[in-house]
Design a protein around this motif. Structure first.
Motif, short mmCIF file in Angstrom:
data_model
loop_
_atom_site.label_atom_id
_atom_site.label_comp_id
_atom_site.label_asym_id
_atom_site.label_seq_id
_atom_site.Cartn_x
_atom_site.Cartn_y
_atom_site.Cartn_z
N SER A 20 -3.48 -0.09 -2.97
CA SER A 20 -3.33 -1.01 -1.89
C SER A 20 -3.60 -2.45 -2.34
O SER A 20 -4.26 -2.75 -3.11
N LYS A 21 -2.92 -3.53 -1.82
CA LYS A 21 -3.02 -4.91 -1.93
C LYS A 21 -4.37 -5.33 -1.10
O LYS A 21 -4.26 -5.21 0.16
N LEU A 22 -5.28 -5.79 -1.71
CA LEU A 22 -6.65 -6.26 -1.13
C LEU A 22 -6.69 -7.49 -0.45
O LEU A 22 -6.33 -8.34 -1.12
N ASN A 23 -6.92 -7.80 0.60
CA ASN A 23 -6.92 -9.32 1.20
C ASN A 23 -8.36 -9.89 0.97
O ASN A 23 -9.16 -10.44 1.82
N GLU A 79 0.72 -1.33 0.03
CA GLU A 79 0.01 0.14 -0.01
C GLU A 79 0.88 1.07 0.02
O GLU A 79 2.01 1.12 0.31
N TYR A 115 -4.76 -5.95 -6.45
CA TYR A 115 -4.33 -4.48 -6.25
C TYR A 115 -5.70 -3.56 -6.57
O TYR A 115 -5.98 -3.71 -7.57
N HIS A 116 -5.84 -2.68 -5.61
CA HIS A 116 -6.60 -1.74 -5.78
C HIS A 116 -5.88 -0.55 -6.33
O HIS A 116 -5.09 -0.13 -5.55
#
Length: 304
Positions: free
Chosen positions: A294-297, A181, A277-278
């Motif tokens: 950000s990398k989304l979980n 992020e 990734y957003h």
């Protein structure tokens, strides 16, 4: 003066360009995963003609293996012209430029023997160091590099002895973990571009891009993916021009599939059906305005 320290006859010596350190950093490009500078930018800093610099190098070519210097191919030349306004003259050049790594810049000070050459090489290497500092958060590794480089700069005769040590450390530097992020500010065009292309290069099987604003620059970014990696684009603006661009692209590069998709507002990059990734800005506009990523979980199926 020894043979290796002389410029080829008939080439005039110019006045070296007085360039601030931060401006030199802007001349450092990322090509083939390496931080490099092009021959014409180096020649301007050293105060010599590009032809003279390259001829001096060719007389001692054994000192410049490929990890020190390599010649750009046609696609790489087109890419640097597209992204660097000051290299626009290369658009009509019949000769592709040479790129010098940090080790290659250090070797130039030995080939172009003069106080100006040595001082200029030190200044350029300082710019390489400054760029690495901004990319690397590993303080212990940073301290080791700084100590080695101070020793190398204080006595140019130690260059050959330390070259192997530098190579090992540099490999560790550029294998830093991809951030999960962060924020890119406006004008960080190259940093944002490198971040996105690094994500693309990390894919091993597939890439899926959801982005409503796609142009030929995005197609060029996706062409940097590894061989065998599939690529799909979902966009709400599937214009005739974009369709034509994709058709032309697929005739030269590994094909990209493109689909109409009208139910997404945000931008997403899905890597290997595993990482999501957003990205707050369209890939074609990265760095033009402030945006976050950000990398989304979450699993890709939550979006697809």
């Amino acid at each position: 003066m020894t043979k290796e320290s002389k410029l080829p006859s008939g080439n005039k010596e110019l006045q070296p360009t007085q360039t601030p350190l931060e401006n030199i950093e802007n001349l450092i490009l990322n090509i083939r995963g390496k931080q490099v500078m092009l021959d014409r930018d180096l020649a301007r800093l050293y105060g010599v003609e590009t032809k003279a610099l390259n001829q001096a190098v060719k007389r001692t070519l054994e000192r410049f293996p490929e990890r020190f210097m390599f010649k750009l191919n046609d696609n790489e030349r087109i890419e640097v012209v597209t992204n660097c306004d000051h290299l626009n003259e290369l658009r009509f050049s019949y000769q592709n430029p040479y790129a010098f790594t940090e080790q290659g810049v250090s070797m130039l000070s030995a080939v172009l023997k003069s106080n100006i050459a040595i001082n200029t090489s030190i200044m350029i290497m300082d710019a390489f160091v400054a760029m690495r500092h901004s990319l690397n958060k590993n303080h212990q590794l940073h301290n080791r590099i700084e100590l080695l480089e101070q020793n190398q700069l204080s006595n140019n005769k130690l260059l050959q002895k330390h070259t192997k040590q530098f190579e090992v450390i540099f490999d560790k530097i550029f294998k830093h973990n991809t951030p999960t992020e962060g924020i890119f500010h406006n004008s960080q065009i190259f940093d944002a571009y490198k971040f996105a292309t690094d994500l693309i290069k990390s894919a091993k099987r597939s890439l899926v891009l959801i982005d409503n604003y796609v142009d030929e620059s995005v197609l060029l970014m996706l062409s940097k993916r590894e061989a065998g990696v599939s690529a799909k684009i979902y966009t709400s603006n599937l214009s005739k021009q974009l369709t034509l661009d994709v058709t032309k692209h697929n005739k030269q590069y590994p094909p990209i599939e493109i689909f109409m998709h009208t139910t997404s507002h945000d931008r997403f990059l899905i890597i290997d059906d595993a990482e999501v990734y957003h990205i707050g800005a369209s890939l074609k506009d990265l760095g033009k305005k402030l945006f976050a990523f950000s990398k989304l979980n979450i699993p890709p199926s939550a979006i697809l």
